[in-house]
Design a protein around this motif. Structure first.
Motif, PDB file in Angstrom:
ATOM      1  N   THR A  86      -8.160  31.213 -21.015  1.00  0.00           N
ATOM      2  CA  THR A  86      -8.490  29.814 -20.711  1.00  0.00           C
ATOM      3  C   THR A  86      -7.311  28.876 -20.926  1.00  0.00           C
ATOM      4  OG1 THR A  86      -9.299  29.450 -22.974  1.00  0.00           O
ATOM      5  CG2 THR A  86     -10.890  30.211 -21.332  1.00  0.00           C
ATOM      6  N   LEU A  87      -6.143  29.408 -21.202  1.00  0.00           N
ATOM      7  CA  LEU A  87      -4.991  28.560 -21.499  1.00  0.00           C
ATOM      8  C   LEU A  87      -4.631  27.683 -20.306  1.00  0.00           C
ATOM      9  CD1 LEU A  87      -3.213  28.177 -23.972  1.00  0.00           C
ATOM     10  CD2 LEU A  87      -1.569  29.758 -22.974  1.00  0.00           C
ATOM     11  N   TRP A  88      -4.695  28.243 -19.112  1.00  0.00           N
ATOM     12  CA  TRP A  88      -4.355  27.466 -17.914  1.00  0.00           C
ATOM     13  C   TRP A  88      -5.325  26.309 -17.719  1.00  0.00           C
ATOM     14  CZ3 TRP A  88      -7.709  26.734 -13.863  1.00  0.00           C
ATOM     15  CH2 TRP A  88      -8.864  27.532 -13.868  1.00  0.00           C
ATOM     16  N   LEU A  89      -6.580  26.527 -18.085  1.00  0.00           N
ATOM     17  CA  LEU A  89      -7.584  25.482 -17.920  1.00  0.00           C
ATOM     18  C   LEU A  89      -7.318  24.322 -18.874  1.00  0.00           C
ATOM     19  CD1 LEU A  89     -10.208  24.717 -16.472  1.00  0.00           C
ATOM     20  CD2 LEU A  89     -11.466  25.896 -18.274  1.00  0.00           C
ATOM     21  N   PHE A  90      -6.992  24.639 -20.126  1.00  0.00           N
ATOM     22  CA  PHE A  90      -6.680  23.591 -21.099  1.00  0.00           C
ATOM     23  C   PHE A  90      -5.421  22.825 -20.692  1.00  0.00           C
ATOM     24  CE2 PHE A  90      -9.688  25.797 -23.741  1.00  0.00           C
ATOM     25  CZ  PHE A  90     -10.147  24.842 -24.641  1.00  0.00           C
ATOM     26  N   GLU A  91      -4.403  23.552 -20.258  1.00  0.00           N
ATOM     27  CA  GLU A  91      -3.153  22.888 -19.900  1.00  0.00           C
ATOM     28  C   GLU A  91      -3.322  21.983 -18.681  1.00  0.00           C
ATOM     29  OE1 GLU A  91      -0.321  25.985 -19.397  1.00  0.00           O
ATOM     30  OE2 GLU A  91      -0.011  26.276 -21.564  1.00  0.00           O
ATOM     31  N   ARG A  92      -4.137  22.415 -17.733  1.00  0.00           N
ATOM     32  CA  ARG A  92      -4.367  21.582 -16.549  1.00  0.00           C
ATOM     33  C   ARG A  92      -5.119  20.308 -16.933  1.00  0.00           C
ATOM     34  NH1 ARG A  92      -6.871  23.515 -10.707  1.00  0.00           N
ATOM     35  NH2 ARG A  92      -6.668  21.488  -9.670  1.00  0.00           N
ATOM     36  N   GLU A 113      -2.946  29.896 -33.224  1.00  0.00           N
ATOM     37  CA  GLU A 113      -4.335  30.349 -33.233  1.00  0.00           C
ATOM     38  C   GLU A 113      -4.897  30.249 -31.820  1.00  0.00           C
ATOM     39  OE1 GLU A 113      -7.612  31.941 -33.776  1.00  0.00           O
ATOM     40  OE2 GLU A 113      -6.196  31.870 -35.441  1.00  0.00           O
ATOM     41  N   GLY A 114      -4.876  31.345 -31.102  1.00  0.00           N
ATOM     42  CA  GLY A 114      -5.398  31.371 -29.740  1.00  0.00           C
ATOM     43  C   GLY A 114      -4.405  31.958 -28.772  1.00  0.00           C
ATOM     44  N   PRO A 115      -3.307  31.239 -28.473  1.00  0.00           N
ATOM     45  CA  PRO A 115      -2.305  31.806 -27.552  1.00  0.00           C
ATOM     46  C   PRO A 115      -1.612  33.014 -28.180  1.00  0.00           C
ATOM     47  CG  PRO A 115      -2.067  29.430 -27.752  1.00  0.00           C
ATOM     48  CD  PRO A 115      -3.020  29.845 -28.817  1.00  0.00           C
ATOM     49  N   LEU A 116      -1.426  34.042 -27.403  1.00  0.00           N
ATOM     50  CA  LEU A 116      -0.773  35.258 -27.879  1.00  0.00           C
ATOM     51  C   LEU A 116       0.687  35.225 -27.464  1.00  0.00           C
ATOM     52  CD1 LEU A 116      -3.501  37.928 -27.060  1.00  0.00           C
ATOM     53  CD2 LEU A 116      -3.108  36.697 -29.184  1.00  0.00           C
ATOM     54  N   LEU A 117       1.560  35.145 -28.454  1.00  0.00           N
ATOM     55  CA  LEU A 117       2.981  35.083 -28.192  1.00  0.00           C
ATOM     56  C   LEU A 117       3.678  36.228 -28.910  1.00  0.00           C
ATOM     57  CD1 LEU A 117       3.542  31.251 -28.677  1.00  0.00           C
ATOM     58  CD2 LEU A 117       3.187  32.476 -26.536  1.00  0.00           C
ATOM     59  N   SER A 118       4.799  36.633 -28.399  1.00  0.00           N
ATOM     60  CA  SER A 118       5.562  37.701 -29.034  1.00  0.00           C
ATOM     61  C   SER A 118       6.205  37.187 -30.314  1.00  0.00           C
ATOM     62  CB  SER A 118       6.634  38.228 -28.078  1.00  0.00           C
ATOM     63  OG  SER A 118       7.517  37.175 -27.719  1.00  0.00           O
ATOM     64  N   ASP A 119       6.599  38.119 -31.181  1.00  0.00           N
ATOM     65  CA  ASP A 119       7.177  37.742 -32.459  1.00  0.00           C
ATOM     66  C   ASP A 119       8.545  37.075 -32.305  1.00  0.00           C
ATOM     67  OD1 ASP A 119       5.007  38.744 -33.709  1.00  0.00           O
ATOM     68  OD2 ASP A 119       5.889  40.701 -34.166  1.00  0.00           O
ATOM     69  N   GLU A 120       9.294  37.439 -31.297  1.00  0.00           N
ATOM     70  CA  GLU A 120      10.649  36.938 -31.133  1.00  0.00           C
ATOM     71  C   GLU A 120      10.618  35.463 -30.727  1.00  0.00           C
ATOM     72  OE1 GLU A 120      14.730  37.960 -28.600  1.00  0.00           O
ATOM     73  OE2 GLU A 120      12.880  39.125 -28.303  1.00  0.00           O
ATOM     74  N   GLY A 121      11.216  34.620 -31.566  1.00  0.00           N
ATOM     75  CA  GLY A 121      11.290  33.193 -31.275  1.00  0.00           C
ATOM     76  C   GLY A 121       9.948  32.509 -31.257  1.00  0.00           C
ATOM     77  N   ARG A 122       8.995  33.027 -32.034  1.00  0.00           N
ATOM     78  CA  ARG A 122       7.648  32.466 -31.973  1.00  0.00           C
ATOM     79  C   ARG A 122       7.602  31.041 -32.502  1.00  0.00           C
ATOM     80  NH1 ARG A 122       3.263  36.093 -34.699  1.00  0.00           N
ATOM     81  NH2 ARG A 122       3.660  37.289 -32.818  1.00  0.00           N
ATOM     82  N   ALA A 123       8.300  30.775 -33.600  1.00  0.00           N
ATOM     83  CA  ALA A 123       8.270  29.435 -34.181  1.00  0.00           C
ATOM     84  C   ALA A 123       8.848  28.410 -33.219  1.00  0.00           C
ATOM     85  CB  ALA A 123       9.034  29.429 -35.500  1.00  0.00           C
TER      86      ALA A 123
END
Length: 768
Positions: A86-92, A113-123
Motif C-alpha cells: 500500500t506504499l504507493w497508495l499512501f504516497e499518492r 515500521e512498514g516499508p521494507l528497506l535493505s540494511d545498506e544505507g537504511r538510516a
C-alpha cells in the motif's frame, strides 16, 4: 379464462397460452447518474480501500478519482498503515495533500515500521523519506497552528552510529534554505530541537532560527522570541511596556499561549495603563472565549462504546504512570485531553483503550517534558500486552485524528491565571491541583469548558478551606462568572470527586491512584485531610441541601462487562499475577491482567517461598523457553535481574525492524560492572495493599533499569507467572542501561542520569 382454474389436456384448453406478468423496473438513480459535484462529495468520505474498489467499477468513476486531487486529499486511511503493498497508495494521497497519509508515512519511515528497506544505507534512506513527508504534513496545516513534527525528532539522539533523527534534522535544515514557503514552521521545529540540547552554541543557534521563523510568519516563533526577551525587558519600564504591547498583538492574532500570558500580566498588574474596567474585560474575554463545542462530551464518548468506568480505570492507570515516572500534572492533563478528543472522533475497541492512553502519554511527554517516555518503556508498562509496532502505529493514528494539535487548554492553565489574580496559600494550591486531577477521572466533568471548571474548582477549594468571601468581586469581574453561575458545577465537583463510593475493578479493589499520589509530602499530604460533609458545604455555599442525581452504581462498582475490558489480549506465553501479590502503589504501576483460578492460587502458595529467593522481575514479556543466545544477551542491573525479551530477531527484519527504533539507546556499556554489583542482593518482601488500579501491578522500575528475568519453573501453566518486585537500594546509581542495538539506524533516546527541571508550555487554542 379465469385465473386459477385447472384446465384439461384437450386441444381447446391446451392451445390457450398462459399469461405471464412482466414487472417493469422503475428507473432508479444510480451512482453514475449523480452530478459530478455530488459524486465528489460521496467519494471524499470513503476509505482508501473502498475508493480503489469504486475506481475499478467503471471507467467514468476511474477518471473522476484520478483527475480530482480533492478525492485523494480527503480519503481516509483509518486503521491502515503503510506497507510494501500500500506504499504507493499512501504516497499518492500524500502528494495530493492528504495530511493523514503524510503523517503516517513520516512516522513509518522514521521508525522503519512498514516499508521494507535493505540494511545498506537504511538510516539515510529512511531519514530522507521521513523528512520529506514530515515537511509535507507541516505545510498542509494553518500558519497559526503550532508546529508538531519536532516532537518525533527531538533528542536524545544516538551517540554512536547513524541516527535517523539526525538525518531528518539535517534534511529539514537543508530544505529550509531551498523552500521559502515552508521555512516558518520548519525553522520553528528545528529551533525547538536545538533548545533541548545542553550546548550553549546550539541554543544560540536556536534563537537565530526562531527570529528567522518569526520573520517568515510563524506566530509561535514570535511568541517564543517574546518569552526570551521578556526577562531583559522587565528592568526597563519603557521596554517592558513595548513588550506587553507586542504580546497583545500576538494574542489578537490568535496565539493561545500569548492570550494566557497576557491574562496573567493583566491580572497581576496593569502595565498597559488601561482603566480598571477595560483591564478586567480583557481577562474576562479569555475565560469567555473558551469554546464549549471544542470540549469532548460524555455522551459522545459513550457513543463510541467507552463506558464511564472504563475511562475511569484508564485515567487511574495513567495517574500511576505519571507518579512513577515523576511527570508533571500538566503532562497528565494534556494526555487525558488527547484521549478524550480522540474518543469523540474515533471509536476504539476495549482491548485497545490502554494502547490509546499510553500512546497519548508518549506524545505528550515529548511535547511538554524534558524527560520522555520511550516507546519500548511504554510497551513494557502495558505488561507487554501490545507490541512495539502497535504503539508506533497508534501514535500515527492519534496525530492524524487530532490533526497535529497536541496541546489544548487545561484546568491548570486557567488556574495559573486565577492564582496570579488572587494568590492563595501553598496548601490551598495543592488542594486545587488535587481537585483538578480528581476531575479527570469522570467523563461527566470533561464536558464543561475548562475555564468555567477551573473557576468552580477554585470556588470549591476556597469553601473547603473556609476562605471569606468565597467569590470576591475581583474574581467575578475578571472571570465574568458570578457565584451563582459556578455553584452548581462546584457541587457536582464535590459529589463526584469526594464520593465514598469509589469505583472498583473486577477484583473489588478500589481505584484511588490520585488520592495516593497526593498523599506525598510534596503535596503536604493534602489527600489525607478530612473533607467537610455535604451538609456543611451547602451551608457555606448558601444553597439548599439537594444532592445532584447520579447514575446508580453496579454492585461491584462497574458494569458487568468490565472484566472483558480488564482482561487484556494475551498469548500462550502471556503471564498473569495474583491479587494477593499486590505491592504498594508507590512502587508499582498497574497493567492489564486476569484473575487466577483456584488451582493457580494453590500453586502460588506452594511456590511463594521459592520465588522470594529467586531473582524475578515484573517484566512479563519473557518467553517460555529462552535460547542460549538470549541468555547471553540478558542485561543485569543493580536492582535485580530481569530479561528483556527482544522484540525482533535478526532473521525477521523483513517483517519488522523495531531494533532500529529512534526511541531507544544503542549501547549497553556498563553490563559487566553492574552484573558484579547485582550479585548477592536479596529480594525485598512484599507488603499487601488493598488499593490498586484496574490493571494489575508490575514493577515500578522501568525496563530501562531492570530488564532481565530468570526462567520460570516448567511446572507452571502457560499464561501464569509470579511477579516478585526487586527494589533498588537507596543510594545506588539510577543509571538506566538497555540491550545493545546492533543496527541502530535511528535508535537514539538515551536515558539521562541527572534530573532536570521540566518545562511546561501554556495550553489550548483560544481567540480573543
Amino acid at each position: 379464462m379465469k385465473a386459477g382454474v385447472v384446465h384439461c389436456r384437450c386441444s381447446k384448453c391446451y392451445s390457450v397460452p398462459a399469461r405471464k406478468r412482466v414487472r417493469k423496473r422503475s428507473s432508479g438513480i444510480t451512482l453514475l447518474s449523480l452530478p459530478e459535484e455530488v459524486l465528489l462529495c460521496v467519494l471524499q468520505y470513503l476509505s482508501a480501500e473502498d475508493l480503489l474498489s469504486i475506481r475499478a467499477v467503471h471507467s467514468q468513476l476511474r477518471d473522476i478519482v484520478d483527475n480530482h486531487s480533492s478525492v485523494w486529499a480527503r480519503v481516509s486511511f483509518r486503521d491502515t498503515w503503510p506497507s510494501p503493498n500500500t506504499l504507493w497508495l499512501f504516497e499518492r494521497a500524500a502528494d495530493k495533500g492528504n495530511f493523514e497519509a503524510a503523517v503516517k508515512l513520516g512516522i513509518a519511515y522514521l521508525y522503519n515500521e512498514g516499508p521494507l528497506l535493505s540494511d545498506e544505507g537504511r538510516a539515510d534512506v529512511c531519514g530522507r523519506k521521513a523528512s520529506h513527508f514530515f515537511s509535507l504534513a507541516e505545510s498542509l496545516r494553518s500558519l497559526t497552528a503550532d508546529p508538531f513534527i519536532w516532537v518525533f525528532i527531538r533528542p536524545p539522539w544516538s551517540p554512536t552510529g547513524s541516527c535517523c533523527k539526525a538525518v531528518v534534522f539535517d534534511h529539514l535544515k537543508a530544505e529550509c534554505a531551498n523552500n521559502m514557503e515552508r521555512r516558518g514552521p520548519l525553522l520553528h521545529c528545528l529551533a525547538k530541537v536545538l533548545q533541548l540540547f545542553e550546548d550553549d552554541e546550539k541554543r544560540s543557534e536556536a534563537i537565530s532560527m526562531l527570529e528567522e521563523s518569526s520573520q517568515a510568519g510563524c506566530l509561535q516563533s514570535s511568541y517564543l522570541i517574546w518569552q526570551h526577551s521578556r526577562k531583559a525587558a522587565i528592568a526597563d519600564p519603557g521596554r517592558y511596556l513595548q513588550c506587553v504591547r507586542t504580546l497583545r498583538d500576538y494574542a489578537g492574532k490568535g496565539c493561545w499561549e500569548a492570550q494566557l500570558s497576557l491574562a496573567k500580566v493583566c491580572s497581576s498588574g496593569n502595565p498597559l495603563g488601561l482603566e480598571s474596567k477595560a483591564c478586567s474585560d480583557l481577562v474576562a474575554q479569555l475565560f469567555s472565549s473558551c469554546n464549549p463545542a471544542s470540549r469532548p462530551s460524555s455522551q459522545e464518548i459513550l457513543k463510541q462504546g467507552i463506558k464511564d468506568s472504563m475511562r475511569y480505570i484508564l485515567v487511574d492507570w495513567l495517574v500511576e504512570v505519571t507518579t512513577m515516572k515523576d511527570f508533571t500534572s500538566q503532562t497528565l492533563h494534556v494526555t487525558v485531553g488527547c484521549v478524550d478528543r480522540y474518543l469523540t472522533l474515533r471509536s476504539v475497541p476495549k482491548a485497545r483503550l490502554q494502547l490509546l492512553g499510553i500512546a497519548c502519554m508518549v506524545i505528550c511527554t515529548r511535547y511538554i517534558s524534558k524527560e520522555i517516555l520511550t516507546i519500548r518503556e511504554a510497551v513494557w508498562l502495558t505488561d507487554n500486552t501490545y507490541k512495539y509496532e502497535d504503539l508506533v502505529r497508534m501514535m500515527g493514528e492519534v496525530i492524524s485524528v487530532l490533526e497535529g494539535n497536541i496541546r489544548s487548554p487545561t484546568l491548570l492553565d486557567y488556574g495559573e491565571v486565577l492564582f496570579s489574580l488572587l494568590p492563595l496559600e501553598r496548601r490551598t494550591t495543592h488542594l486545587f491541583s488535587y481537585i483538578c486531577e480528581l476531575s479527570l477521572l469522570y467523563s461527566a466533568l470533561a464536558t464543561p469548558p475548562p475555564a468555567k471548571l477551573a473557576c468552580a474548582a477554585l470556588l470549591l477549594t476556597r469553601a473547603l478551606h473556609h476562605y471569606a468571601p468565597l467569590w470576591p468581586t475581583l474574581l467575578a469581574d475578571y472571570t465574568g462568572f458570578s457565584k451563582q453561575d459556578i455553584v452548581p458545577l462546584s457541587v457536582l465537583l464535590y459529589v463526584k470527586c469526594f464520593s465514598q463510593d469509589v469505583p472498583k475493578d473486577y477484583r473489588h479493589v478500589s481505584l484511588t491512584g490520585v488520592k495516593q499520589r497526593f498523599e506525598d509530602e510534596a503535596y503536604h499530604h493534602i489527600s489525607k485531610d478530612k473533607v467537610m460533609d455535604f451538609k456543611e458545604l451547602c451551608q457555606i455555599l448558601e444553597i439548599p441541601e439537594v444532592v445532584p442525581q447520579m447514575e446508580p452504581p453496579s454492585p461491584t462498582g462497574q458494569p458487568a462487562d468490565i472484566h472483558t475490558f480488564l482482561a487484556s489480549p494475551s498469548s500462550d506465553s502471556k503471564k498473569r499475577r495474583d491479587d494477593s501479590m499486590q505491592a504498594h502503589r508507590g512502587s508499582f504501576v498497574a497493567t492489564p491482567t486476569a484473575e487466577l483460578s483456584n488451582q493457580e492460587e494453590k500453586l502460588l502458595g506452594d511456590i511463594l517461598d521459592w520465588s522470594l529467593d529467586t531473582s524475578c522481575s515484573g517484566y512479563e514479556g519473557d518467553r517460555e523457553e529462552e535460547s542460549e543466545g538470549e541468555r547471553e544477551d540478558d542485561c543485569e542491573y543493580e536492582g535485580g535481574v530481569g530479561h528483556l525479551d527482544p522484540l525482533t530477531d535478526a532473521g525477521e527484519r523483513g517483517e519488522h525492524c523495531r531494533a532500529l527504533s529512534s526511541d531507544e539507546d544503542s549501547f549497553c556499556e556498563a553490563r559487566r560492572e553492574v552484573n558484579k554489583d547485582s550479585q548477592g542482593q536479596e529480594p525485598v518482601s512484599l507488603s499487601k495493599d488493598l488499593h490498586s488500579s484496574g490493571y494489575s501491578s508490575v514493577q515500578s522500575v522501568s525496563p530501562s533499569s531492570t530488564c532481565s528475568s530468570s526462567s520460570y519453573s516448567s511446572s507452571l501453566r502457560p499464561g501464569f507467572c509470579l511477579l516478585v518486585p526487586m527494589q533498588r537500594p537507596r543510594g545506588t546509581s539510577s543509571k538506566q542501561v538497555k540491550r545493545k542495538n546492533t543496527a541502530a539506524h535511528s535508535g537514539c533516546e538515551v536515558e539521562r542520569e541527572e534530573e532536570e527541571e521540566e518545562y511546561s508550555a501554556s495550553a489550548g487554542f483560544l481567540s480573543l
